[in-house]
Write a protein that holds these residues in place. Structure first.
Motif, PDB file in Angstrom:
ATOM      1  N   ASN A 109       0.697  -1.255  -0.128  1.00  0.00           N
ATOM      2  CA  ASN A 109      -0.115   0.055  -0.317  1.00  0.00           C
ATOM      3  C   ASN A 109       0.775   1.311  -0.087  1.00  0.00           C
ATOM      4  N   GLU A 110       0.106   2.439   0.180  1.00  0.00           N
ATOM      5  CA  GLU A 110       0.897   3.510   0.024  1.00  0.00           C
ATOM      6  C   GLU A 110       1.823   3.861   1.093  1.00  0.00           C
ATOM      7  N   HIS A 111       1.604   3.252   2.377  1.00  0.00           N
ATOM      8  CA  HIS A 111       2.641   3.127   3.577  1.00  0.00           C
ATOM      9  C   HIS A 111       3.591   2.333   3.367  1.00  0.00           C
ATOM     10  N   GLY A 112       3.824   1.452   2.292  1.00  0.00           N
ATOM     11  CA  GLY A 112       4.705   0.494   2.236  1.00  0.00           C
ATOM     12  C   GLY A 112       4.600  -0.648   2.845  1.00  0.00           C
ATOM     13  N   LYS A 113       3.482  -1.029   3.345  1.00  0.00           N
ATOM     14  CA  LYS A 113       2.966  -2.088   4.271  1.00  0.00           C
ATOM     15  C   LYS A 113       2.260  -3.164   3.179  1.00  0.00           C
ATOM     16  N   ARG A 114       2.381  -4.327   3.451  1.00  0.00           N
ATOM     17  CA  ARG A 114       1.431  -5.466   2.704  1.00  0.00           C
ATOM     18  C   ARG A 114       0.152  -5.616   3.259  1.00  0.00           C
ATOM     19  N   GLU A 115      -0.864  -5.633   2.124  1.00  0.00           N
ATOM     20  CA  GLU A 115      -2.063  -5.842   2.621  1.00  0.00           C
ATOM     21  C   GLU A 115      -2.510  -7.032   2.129  1.00  0.00           C
ATOM     22  N   LYS A 116      -3.500  -7.749   2.701  1.00  0.00           N
ATOM     23  CA  LYS A 116      -3.985  -9.113   2.486  1.00  0.00           C
ATOM     24  C   LYS A 116      -5.207  -8.834   1.224  1.00  0.00           C
ATOM     25  N   ILE A 117      -5.056  -9.299  -0.054  1.00  0.00           N
ATOM     26  CA  ILE A 117      -6.209  -9.429  -0.742  1.00  0.00           C
ATOM     27  C   ILE A 117      -6.927 -10.425  -0.687  1.00  0.00           C
ATOM     28  N   ASP A 118      -8.282 -10.189  -0.964  1.00  0.00           N
ATOM     29  CA  ASP A 118      -9.229 -11.403  -0.642  1.00  0.00           C
ATOM     30  C   ASP A 118      -9.109 -12.463  -1.745  1.00  0.00           C
ATOM     31  N   SER A 119      -8.279 -13.353  -1.786  1.00  0.00           N
ATOM     32  CA  SER A 119      -8.036 -14.408  -2.860  1.00  0.00           C
ATOM     33  C   SER A 119      -7.596 -15.603  -2.459  1.00  0.00           C
ATOM     34  N   ASP A 120      -7.715 -16.755  -2.940  1.00  0.00           N
ATOM     35  CA  ASP A 120      -6.981 -17.869  -2.559  1.00  0.00           C
ATOM     36  C   ASP A 120      -5.410 -17.911  -2.754  1.00  0.00           C
ATOM     37  N   ILE A 121      -4.570 -18.437  -1.911  1.00  0.00           N
ATOM     38  CA  ILE A 121      -3.401 -18.338  -1.845  1.00  0.00           C
ATOM     39  C   ILE A 121      -2.982 -19.498  -3.283  1.00  0.00           C
ATOM     40  N   GLN A 122      -1.894 -18.726  -4.015  1.00  0.00           N
ATOM     41  CA  GLN A 122      -1.755 -19.497  -5.298  1.00  0.00           C
ATOM     42  C   GLN A 122      -0.284 -20.521  -4.959  1.00  0.00           C
ATOM     43  N   PHE A 123      -0.310 -21.499  -5.800  1.00  0.00           N
ATOM     44  CA  PHE A 123       1.097 -22.371  -5.540  1.00  0.00           C
ATOM     45  C   PHE A 123       1.361 -22.728  -6.829  1.00  0.00           C
ATOM     46  N   SER A 124       2.666 -23.511  -6.819  1.00  0.00           N
ATOM     47  CA  SER A 124       3.177 -23.918  -7.918  1.00  0.00           C
ATOM     48  C   SER A 124       3.368 -25.733  -7.682  1.00  0.00           C
ATOM     49  N   ILE A 125       3.459 -26.360  -8.820  1.00  0.00           N
ATOM     50  CA  ILE A 125       3.471 -27.805  -8.647  1.00  0.00           C
ATOM     51  C   ILE A 125       4.949 -28.456  -9.068  1.00  0.00           C
ATOM     52  N   PHE A 126       5.647 -29.113  -8.318  1.00  0.00           N
ATOM     53  CA  PHE A 126       6.698 -29.724  -8.805  1.00  0.00           C
ATOM     54  C   PHE A 126       6.549 -31.190  -9.136  1.00  0.00           C
ATOM     55  N   LEU A 127       6.766 -31.680 -10.135  1.00  0.00           N
ATOM     56  CA  LEU A 127       6.546 -32.981 -10.630  1.00  0.00           C
ATOM     57  C   LEU A 127       7.732 -33.984 -10.156  1.00  0.00           C
ATOM     58  N   LYS A 128       7.173 -35.178  -9.996  1.00  0.00           N
ATOM     59  CA  LYS A 128       8.478 -36.313 -10.084  1.00  0.00           C
ATOM     60  C   LYS A 128       8.765 -36.674 -11.300  1.00  0.00           C
ATOM     61  N   GLU A 129      10.094 -37.408 -11.309  1.00  0.00           N
ATOM     62  CA  GLU A 129      10.803 -37.650 -12.437  1.00  0.00           C
ATOM     63  C   GLU A 129       9.792 -38.675 -13.451  1.00  0.00           C
ATOM     64  N   ASP A 130       8.896 -39.528 -12.957  1.00  0.00           N
ATOM     65  CA  ASP A 130       8.188 -40.411 -13.799  1.00  0.00           C
ATOM     66  C   ASP A 130       6.567 -40.023 -13.883  1.00  0.00           C
ATOM     67  N   TYR A 131       6.546 -38.618 -13.624  1.00  0.00           N
ATOM     68  CA  TYR A 131       5.057 -38.086 -13.619  1.00  0.00           C
ATOM     69  C   TYR A 131       4.227 -38.283 -14.954  1.00  0.00           C
ATOM     70  N   GLY A 132       4.688 -38.707 -15.782  1.00  0.00           N
ATOM     71  CA  GLY A 132       3.912 -38.725 -17.142  1.00  0.00           C
ATOM     72  C   GLY A 132       3.367 -40.387 -17.162  1.00  0.00           C
ATOM     73  N   ASN A 133       4.035 -41.207 -16.550  1.00  0.00           N
ATOM     74  CA  ASN A 133       3.379 -42.600 -16.116  1.00  0.00           C
ATOM     75  C   ASN A 133       2.158 -42.513 -15.372  1.00  0.00           C
ATOM     76  N   GLY A 134       2.466 -41.771 -14.155  1.00  0.00           N
ATOM     77  CA  GLY A 134       1.435 -41.609 -12.983  1.00  0.00           C
ATOM     78  C   GLY A 134       0.275 -41.048 -13.683  1.00  0.00           C
ATOM     79  N   LEU A 135       0.312 -39.925 -14.399  1.00  0.00           N
ATOM     80  CA  LEU A 135      -0.770 -39.243 -15.135  1.00  0.00           C
ATOM     81  C   LEU A 135      -1.576 -40.031 -16.173  1.00  0.00           C
ATOM     82  N   GLU A 136      -0.813 -40.911 -16.791  1.00  0.00           N
ATOM     83  CA  GLU A 136      -1.433 -41.996 -17.711  1.00  0.00           C
ATOM     84  C   GLU A 136      -2.364 -43.048 -17.037  1.00  0.00           C
ATOM     85  N   LYS A 137      -1.537 -43.601 -15.777  1.00  0.00           N
ATOM     86  CA  LYS A 137      -2.436 -44.384 -15.143  1.00  0.00           C
ATOM     87  C   LYS A 137      -3.609 -43.597 -14.566  1.00  0.00           C
ATOM     88  N   LEU A 138      -3.798 -42.612 -14.087  1.00  0.00           N
ATOM     89  CA  LEU A 138      -4.736 -41.873 -13.463  1.00  0.00           C
ATOM     90  C   LEU A 138      -5.580 -41.562 -14.650  1.00  0.00           C
TER      91      LEU A 138
END
Length: 358
Positions: free
Chosen positions: A232-261
């Motif tokens: 904000n204008e005071h240099g402080k962080r303010e919470k926005i009303d939204s879900d926390i975003q996240f990134s996903i890290f995939l395992k080495e053989d993730y393709g086979n896992g997704l194919e099974k799914l």
């Protein structure tokens, strides 16, 4: 240098040629435009309207341009010699692409996707690549929301450059990486899906994460929680009303896992099944990366070596530095037109050069 012999000179040229092969391992004689959309090495030409060009055209057609390597992009068609290529507006040559030799501008692909990478910018921070930066950069394997962008490790975690100064990094004993604490080890995952792509397709990823096969697919997730705040204008962080975003890290053989799914879903009208089969099939089986053909002809060094052995006596070969420097200078001038035109230097060309130099 005072004792440089022809053998020394050729050894130096061998080292230089090996280095050049590492930087440019393929023969730049095929423009991929005629092949159509491919997963391929793409280069952005900043000089001419940030178009995307293939490996060969970056060497043959845009030699004097400011080029940025973007590494791989899926489903991309080369822009060289098309209506998007502003280089051809001022060209004196009749050919729009030096390789294809097309006399008229070809129609540009309508399904190419141009993100800020084509401006030479990367990551959510929109900065140029800095080879001196200690941060690790990772490409989003999905890319449907981000254009297969590359991200700094600290940006994935939501830290700004200013905040990074106060963030502890991993032990200096680990020389292989220098990521912030909390970032997964590079050996612990195979690929990465950014928070932008996860957020856009959150419904499907929630389905995947709640499935019993998730342990075969996902290595870990990292919150991008700083993105759910703003200053904000005071240099402080303010919470926005939204879900926390996240990134996903995939395992080495993730393709086979997704194919099974996918195979476990009996209802082929199920949204997750459609998502995996039609929208992101490359997560199950990655597309083949197109590589230009390798150089099959004799290298320039091989040709020169043959010419030296056939046209010069032993006493000539051991000439001193002065003669070698003159020969090198003449050789560079002789080879310059071939390089500018992208023509292959044949053995008879080099043989003719050395015979005329005697």
């Amino acid at each position: 240098m005072d004792n440089l012999t022809a053998e020394d000179y050729l050894n130096q040229q061998t080292a230089l040629e090996e280095e050049a092969k590492e930087l440019m391992p393929w023969d730049p004689k095929t423009c991929t435009y005629s092949i159509g959309p491919l997963k391929q090495q793409v280069y952005a030409c900043l000089t001419h309207d940030n178009i995307g060009i293939c490996y060969s055209c970056s060497i043959r057609c845009h030699t004097s341009c400011e080029i940025v390597e973007l590494f791989t992009k899926r489903h991309f068609t080369c822009d060289c010699g098309t209506e998007k290529d502003k280089r051809i507006d001022s060209k004196s040559s009749n050919s729009k692409c030096e390789i294809r030799q097309n006399k008229e501008c070809d129609i540009a692909a309508v399904d190419n996707i141009y993100g800020h990478n084509f401006q030479g910018l990367f990551c959510d921070c929109s900065k140029e690549y800095d080879p001196e930066s200690p941060s690790v950069m990772i490409q989003c394997i999905m890319g449907l929301a981000c254009g297969e962008d590359w991200y700094h490790d600290h940006c994935i975690m939501g830290y700004t450059d200013e905040e990074l100064k106060d963030v502890a990094r991993k032990s200096e004993d680990d020389k292989s990486e220098n990521s912030p604490d909390g970032f997964p080890s590079l050996e612990s995952f195979d690929s990465f899906i950014c928070w932008k792509c996860v957020s856009r397709y959150n419904y499907y990823f929630q389905k995947i994460m709640s499935n019993e096969l998730a342990n075969d697919i996902i290595s870990c997730t990292i919150d991008h929680d700083k993105s759910s705040h703003f200053i904000n204008e005071h240099g402080k962080r303010e919470k926005i009303d939204s879900d926390i975003q996240f990134s996903i890290f995939l395992k080495e053989d993730y393709g086979n896992g997704l194919e099974k799914l996918k195979d476990s879903i009996t209802d082929h009208k199920d949204k997750l099944y459609i998502f995996l089969t039609e929208l992101v099939p490359f997560l199950i089986k990655d597309e083949d990366l197109y590589e230009p053909p390798t150089e099959e002809d004799d290298s320039i060094l091989d040709i020169i070596s043959k010419s030296l052995s056939s046209s010069m006596t032993t006493s000539d070969i051991v000439l001193g530095t002065t003669a070698l420097n003159k020969l090198q200078s003449k050789l560079k001038e002789f080879l310059k037109p071939f390089a500018e035109k992208g023509e292959v230097v044949k053995e008879e060309d080099i043989s003719s050069f050395f015979h005329s130099s005697n």
